[in-house]
Design an enzyme around this catalytic site. Structure first.
Site, PDB file in Angstrom:
ATOM      1  N   HIS A  82      35.729  23.418  -8.303  1.00  0.00           N
ATOM      2  CA  HIS A  82      37.191  23.392  -8.470  1.00  0.00           C
ATOM      3  C   HIS A  82      37.776  22.139  -7.813  1.00  0.00           C
ATOM      4  O   HIS A  82      38.714  21.532  -8.331  1.00  0.00           O
ATOM      5  CB  HIS A  82      37.834  24.651  -7.883  1.00  0.00           C
ATOM      6  CG  HIS A  82      37.315  25.913  -8.511  1.00  0.00           C
ATOM      7  ND1 HIS A  82      37.498  27.141  -7.940  1.00  0.00           N
ATOM      8  CD2 HIS A  82      36.620  26.123  -9.659  1.00  0.00           C
ATOM      9  CE1 HIS A  82      36.927  28.064  -8.719  1.00  0.00           C
ATOM     10  NE2 HIS A  82      36.387  27.470  -9.753  1.00  0.00           N
ATOM     11  N   HIS A 245      40.125  28.516 -17.335  1.00  0.00           N
ATOM     12  CA  HIS A 245      39.331  28.329 -16.124  1.00  0.00           C
ATOM     13  C   HIS A 245      37.944  27.785 -16.455  1.00  0.00           C
ATOM     14  O   HIS A 245      37.381  26.995 -15.691  1.00  0.00           O
ATOM     15  CB  HIS A 245      39.209  29.617 -15.302  1.00  0.00           C
ATOM     16  CG  HIS A 245      38.537  29.357 -13.999  1.00  0.00           C
ATOM     17  ND1 HIS A 245      39.207  28.798 -12.926  1.00  0.00           N
ATOM     18  CD2 HIS A 245      37.237  29.449 -13.617  1.00  0.00           C
ATOM     19  CE1 HIS A 245      38.349  28.591 -11.945  1.00  0.00           C
ATOM     20  NE2 HIS A 245      37.141  28.978 -12.334  1.00  0.00           N
ATOM     21  N   ASP A 249      36.345  24.499 -14.825  1.00  0.00           N
ATOM     22  CA  ASP A 249      34.988  24.437 -14.266  1.00  0.00           C
ATOM     23  C   ASP A 249      34.187  23.304 -14.910  1.00  0.00           C
ATOM     24  O   ASP A 249      33.493  22.553 -14.213  1.00  0.00           O
ATOM     25  CB  ASP A 249      34.241  25.754 -14.531  1.00  0.00           C
ATOM     26  CG  ASP A 249      34.545  26.837 -13.502  1.00  0.00           C
ATOM     27  OD1 ASP A 249      35.062  26.518 -12.417  1.00  0.00           O
ATOM     28  OD2 ASP A 249      34.235  28.006 -13.796  1.00  0.00           O
ATOM     29  N   HIS A 272      28.017  26.871 -15.242  1.00  0.00           N
ATOM     30  CA  HIS A 272      27.609  25.785 -14.336  1.00  0.00           C
ATOM     31  C   HIS A 272      26.186  25.303 -14.622  1.00  0.00           C
ATOM     32  O   HIS A 272      25.916  24.103 -14.608  1.00  0.00           O
ATOM     33  CB  HIS A 272      27.707  26.252 -12.891  1.00  0.00           C
ATOM     34  CG  HIS A 272      29.078  26.718 -12.525  1.00  0.00           C
ATOM     35  ND1 HIS A 272      30.189  25.912 -12.668  1.00  0.00           N
ATOM     36  CD2 HIS A 272      29.524  27.895 -12.047  1.00  0.00           C
ATOM     37  CE1 HIS A 272      31.255  26.594 -12.278  1.00  0.00           C
ATOM     38  NE2 HIS A 272      30.883  27.789 -11.900  1.00  0.00           N
TER      39      HIS A 272
HETATM   40 ZN   LIG Z   1      35.386  28.305 -11.410  1.00  0.00          ZN
END
Ligand SMILES: [Zn+2]
Length: 311
Positions: A82, A245, A249, A272
């Site tokens: 973030h 969001h 990310d 991720h």
């Molecule tokens: Zn996040």
């Protein structure tokens, strides 16, 4: 010249790590041109520097974690995505990030508080051209089949756009937009993306806590969803906050390239791990990217030359 940026002054914040639950103090320092964003663990007897670079990423299970030398057993910093997203959104190239624990503070679960912190310290131009990583060839990574399929792709583009689709089959998420596109050149990062919070499902909480994760998580720093609905009293900040969001990310995960990107990113259910795999695949193929600068700002992609509110 389209110049690199750092902070004007030192600034501090205190918060709690969402996974570790530990208190952490963060101090942001201006840094020289071409030094990149470097995290420093100042709580260790000998402070250890960990540059935010793709090869330093050592764990991507719940958040993006970097470790010294990319070694999972070495000193680490968890949950950098973030903060990295805020740096990308505000066009910050160089920074030293001191912290006295192994996880970044979660603050409100979005990038908005980091944007506020960075902008409060002031952002200055440096006497060196901003070095963009321009994608010159499409690179893609895929994982799983059927319902488990996810993929992410970077393609050449004169600018930086991101398109993300999630596919949650859940009553509280179905009703929201699950597909979003965002163009960095619009300068609307802070308004349209930065405020989107991370989210979690109550059914997963016990499992994650048993694994020592989300110990610092709460409705103060996440959207919490039960089997049917969003539990936060104030509801959502954006109608499509969940997928926004995921864009937030991805922007953070990709800024670990060490340079702002010129590319089109498209992803389906990525996270991720897959974002980092995509970045490593890109960087390992010397035919797929080049570093470019803009001595003449008017030659830069639209929107990239303005100082505030972004880039
Ligand atoms: Zn996040």
């Amino acid at each position: 010249m389209l110049a690199q940026r750092t902070l004007k002054s030192v600034t501090r914040a205190v918060g709690v790590g969402v996974h570790s639950g530990r208190k952490v103090e963060l101090t942001l320092h201006p840094a020289p041109a071409d030094s990149g964003i470097v995290f420093r663990r100042v709580d260790l007897a000998l402070p250890v520097d960990i540059p935010a670079r793709a090869e330093m990423v050592s764990d991507t299970r719940m958040a993006s974690t970097i470790s010294a030398g990319g070694d999972p057993g070495a000193p680490k910093v968890q949950t950098i995505e973030h903060f990295m997203s805020a740096c990308a959104g505000l066009g910050i190239d160089n920074l030293r990030v001191d912290l006295d624990a192994d996880e970044m503070p979660i603050l409100d679960g979005s990038a908005a508080a980091f944007c506020f912190l960075l902008q409060s310290a002031g952002i200055v131009l440096q006497d060196a051209p901003k070095r963009f990583l321009r994608v010159t060839k499409t690179v893609e990574v895929r994982q799983g089949i059927g319902n488990q399929l996810m993929w992410a792709r970077l393609s050449p583009h004169n600018g930086y756009t991101l398109t993300f689709e999630i596919g949650f089959n859940h009553p509280a998420v179905d009703a929201t937009g699950q597909h979003v596109s965002f163009d960095m050149g619009t300068g609307r990062y802070k308004r349209d993306i930065a405020r989107a919070r991370t989210f979690g499902f109550t059914k997963d909480v016990d499992v994650m806590r048993a694994r020592g994760l989300t110990l610092g998580g709460s409705m103060d720093n996440a959207i919490v969803v039960d089997d049917n609905r969003v539990l936060n009293a104030d509801g959502l900040r954006y109608d499509d906050e969940f997928v926004k969001h995921k864009i937030l990310d991805a922007i953070g995960d990709l800024h670990i390239a060490g340079h702002p990107l010129l590319a089109s990113y498209t992803a389906f259910k990525s996270g991720h791990a897959l974002n980092n795999k995509l970045l490593r695949k890109l960087l390992s193929d010397k035919q797929a990217w080049e570093i470019v600068t803009f001595e003449d700002e008017s030659k830069a992609p639209a929107g990239f030359a303005e100082l505030a509110p972004a880039w």
